[in-house]
Design a protein around this motif. Structure first.
Motif, mmCIF file in Angstrom:
data_model
loop_
_atom_site.group_PDB
_atom_site.id
_atom_site.type_symbol
_atom_site.label_atom_id
_atom_site.label_comp_id
_atom_site.label_asym_id
_atom_site.label_seq_id
_atom_site.Cartn_x
_atom_site.Cartn_y
_atom_site.Cartn_z
ATOM 1 N N HIS A 158 4.982 36.887 46.171
ATOM 2 C CA HIS A 158 3.772 36.608 45.400
ATOM 3 C C HIS A 158 3.801 37.352 44.072
ATOM 4 O O HIS A 158 3.456 36.790 43.026
ATOM 5 N N ARG A 159 4.231 38.603 44.089
ATOM 6 C CA ARG A 159 4.324 39.386 42.840
ATOM 7 C C ARG A 159 5.338 38.779 41.885
ATOM 8 O O ARG A 159 5.105 38.733 40.678
ATOM 9 N N VAL A 160 6.459 38.314 42.410
ATOM 10 C CA VAL A 160 7.464 37.663 41.562
ATOM 11 C C VAL A 160 6.853 36.424 40.925
ATOM 12 O O VAL A 160 7.016 36.184 39.725
ATOM 13 N N ASP A 161 6.138 35.643 41.709
ATOM 14 C CA ASP A 161 5.498 34.435 41.199
ATOM 15 C C ASP A 161 4.503 34.763 40.084
ATOM 16 O O ASP A 161 4.488 34.113 39.037
ATOM 17 N N VAL A 214 3.931 34.378 27.966
ATOM 18 C CA VAL A 214 4.287 35.201 26.811
ATOM 19 C C VAL A 214 5.419 34.559 26.016
ATOM 20 O O VAL A 214 5.371 34.469 24.785
ATOM 21 N N LEU A 215 6.456 34.106 26.730
ATOM 22 C CA LEU A 215 7.593 33.503 26.041
ATOM 23 C C LEU A 215 7.221 32.196 25.363
ATOM 24 O O LEU A 215 7.653 31.924 24.239
ATOM 25 N N MET A 260 6.417 35.860 36.982
ATOM 26 C CA MET A 260 7.054 34.704 36.340
ATOM 27 C C MET A 260 6.044 33.925 35.512
ATOM 28 O O MET A 260 6.342 33.487 34.392
ATOM 29 N N ALA A 261 4.845 33.731 36.034
ATOM 30 C CA ALA A 261 3.811 33.009 35.290
ATOM 31 C C ALA A 261 3.446 33.761 34.018
ATOM 32 O O ALA A 261 3.316 33.163 32.943
ATOM 33 N N ALA A 304 10.661 40.751 28.627
ATOM 34 C CA ALA A 304 10.512 39.705 29.645
ATOM 35 C C ALA A 304 11.713 39.696 30.584
ATOM 36 O O ALA A 304 11.558 39.608 31.808
ATOM 37 N N ALA A 305 12.914 39.815 30.030
ATOM 38 C CA ALA A 305 14.123 39.821 30.849
ATOM 39 C C ALA A 305 14.169 41.049 31.765
ATOM 40 O O ALA A 305 14.546 40.946 32.932
ATOM 41 N N ALA A 306 13.749 42.205 31.248
ATOM 42 C CA ALA A 306 13.765 43.437 32.052
ATOM 43 C C ALA A 306 12.774 43.350 33.209
ATOM 44 O O ALA A 306 13.091 43.758 34.330
#
Length: 115
Positions: free
Chosen positions: A12-15, A24-25, A18-19, A42-44
């Motif tokens: 859930h945290r990864v999701d 931001v990107l 990612m959002a 963002a990559a880090a």
């Protein structure tokens, strides 16, 4: 199983991350100008969240009896390399986390170690 709860929570945290990264990107790209460090940041963040997910997935695999050889195979590493990379990790249950602001010992570390 606590591993399943950790896996669900981490997923859930990864999701969520990612959002946020996507927003931001996209804003940086659509505005036609990125601000210094935004893409690296963002990559880090993505890399850290992915590492968290891998660790929790390995814990889940070990909890269900998966061998180190089976875990290492998709990563194209040996059983010894997989064991060396991930065997020190374990779940820390909420009641084991100090509430007085002290840092908890690293998972898998020796009790009482201060280095």
């Amino acid at each position: 199983m606590p591993e399943r709860l950790a896996l669900a929570t981490t997923g859930h945290r990864v999701d969520e991350q990612m959002a946020a990264i996507r927003e931001v990107l996209l804003a940086a790209v659509y505005q036609g100008e990125g601000w210094p460090g935004v893409f690296a940041l963002a990559a880090a963040v993505l890399e850290r969240r992915t590492q968290d997910l891998v660790r929790v997935c390995v814990l889940e695999e070990r909890a269900i009896g998966t061998t180190w050889e089976q875990i290492g195979e998709p990563f194209k590493i040996s059983a010894d390399a997989a064991r060396k990379r991930w065997s020190r990790y374990e779940l820390v249950h909420r009641e084991e986390i100090p509430e007085d602001g002290q840092e908890a010992p690293e998972a898998g570390g020796a009790p009482g170690r201060s280095d």
